[in-house]
Design an enzyme around this catalytic site. Structure first.
Site, PDB file in Angstrom:
ATOM      1  N   SER A  50       0.871  -1.173   0.000  1.00 61.59           N
ATOM      2  CA  SER A  50       0.000   0.000   0.000  1.00 61.59           C
ATOM      3  C   SER A  50       0.903   1.217   0.000  1.00 61.59           C
ATOM      4  O   SER A  50       2.079   1.137   0.395  1.00 61.59           O
ATOM      5  CB  SER A  50      -0.875   0.000   1.259  1.00 61.59           C
ATOM      6  OG  SER A  50      -1.446   1.271   1.498  1.00 61.59           O
ATOM      7  N   TYR A  98      -2.084  -1.275  10.435  1.00 62.42           N
ATOM      8  CA  TYR A  98      -2.156  -1.673   9.032  1.00 62.42           C
ATOM      9  C   TYR A  98      -0.904  -1.238   8.285  1.00 62.42           C
ATOM     10  O   TYR A  98      -0.290  -2.018   7.537  1.00 62.42           O
ATOM     11  CB  TYR A  98      -3.406  -1.058   8.399  1.00 62.42           C
ATOM     12  CG  TYR A  98      -3.512  -1.235   6.907  1.00 62.42           C
ATOM     13  CD1 TYR A  98      -3.904  -2.444   6.351  1.00 62.42           C
ATOM     14  CD2 TYR A  98      -3.227  -0.174   6.039  1.00 62.42           C
ATOM     15  CE1 TYR A  98      -4.005  -2.603   4.970  1.00 62.42           C
ATOM     16  CE2 TYR A  98      -3.330  -0.324   4.669  1.00 62.42           C
ATOM     17  CZ  TYR A  98      -3.727  -1.533   4.137  1.00 62.42           C
ATOM     18  OH  TYR A  98      -3.818  -1.682   2.779  1.00 62.42           O
TER      19      TYR A  98
END
Length: 250
Positions: free
Chosen positions: A142, A155
């Site tokens: 990401s 995360y």
């Protein structure tokens, strides 16, 4: 015919979002697919959709945080198709909240899925590809794995780890003929992005507004990059972390 014609690709995390959309792109580009996720229902629907369009597709279930499951679905791919040319590892979970407020059980689970799960997939896929002398693996991180921001620390930590695993795997497996690359999506329309919208109200829209292309990406756009990395067109690319973010990190 297509850039992936004749190749067998395992898509892990294929039940929805980026994984499912990438599977559609890879199938259209000619790959035979094994789809994997924890729930059989969405996989059965996607498999039926792709078979109806004339593609060669099978599915099986498994939890990437369990070594026995990962070994089983990699073995099932080889049993079904005879080989494993590529893998797209997108299974992941998200977690919102300030770092000091995230429950310990949630930390354990997100590390097990996003980090341990990626490692298990790399390990089992490389074992098969080493015997063949070739293969291409794509992991999914990401833009949160390339920079930090508030509210998604757990995360983001796991996505930093995915990049570290990818780069190390590129060194470890390169001499075996295996390429390992990583895609780092920006905001991409998916069920996970909807979860982020709930966890950080307004955060997604703020990030999109700061993106030069002024839009969220799509799973198909990520899938197109994955198809390139899995194909022979990317034969001299390994260890690359490629943002697919509309220019956000520019």
């Amino acid at each position: 015919m297509g850039p992936l014609a004749g190749k067998v690709v395992l898509v892990v995390g294929a039940s929805a979002g980026i994984g499912a959309d990438t599977a559609r792109v890879l199938a259209a580009d000619g790959a035979a697919l094994m789809l994997v996720a924890r729930s059989a229902g969405p996989l059965a629907e996607l498999t039926a959709e792709l078979r109806e369009a004339g593609h060669e597709v099978a599915y099986t279930t498994g939890d990437v945080s369990r070594a026995v499951d990962v070994a089983a679905f990699v073995e099932a791919t080889v049993a079904r198709f005879g080989r494993l040319d590529g893998a797209f590892n997108s299974a992941a979970m998200t977690q919102g909240g300030r770092l000091d407020e995230v429950p310990e059980d949630d930390i354990d689970r997100i590390l097990a899925v996003n980090v341990k799960g990626t490692w298990l997939c790399l390990r089992e896929q490389a074992r098969v590809m080493e015997k063949q002398g070739s293969g291409s693996i794509v992991t999914v991180s990401s833009i949160g794995g390339l920079r930090g921001s508030s509210g998604m620390g757990a995360y983001q930590a796991t996505k930093h780890a995915v990049i570290g695993l990818t780069r190390t795997a590129a060194h470890d497996f390169g001499p075996l003929g295996i390429r390992v690359n990583c895609i780092a999506p920006g905001p991409t329309e998916s069920p996970m992005l909807d979860q982020t919208r709930l966890a950080i109200p307004g955060g997604v829209e703020k990030r999109i507004a700061a993106t030069p292309l002024r839009k969220a990406g799509t799973g198909a756009e990520v899938g197109a990059v994955a198809s390139f990395l899995l194909s022979d067109r990317a034969s001299h690319l390994s260890g690359v972390v490629l943002p697919v973010d509309g220019g956000f990190l520019a």
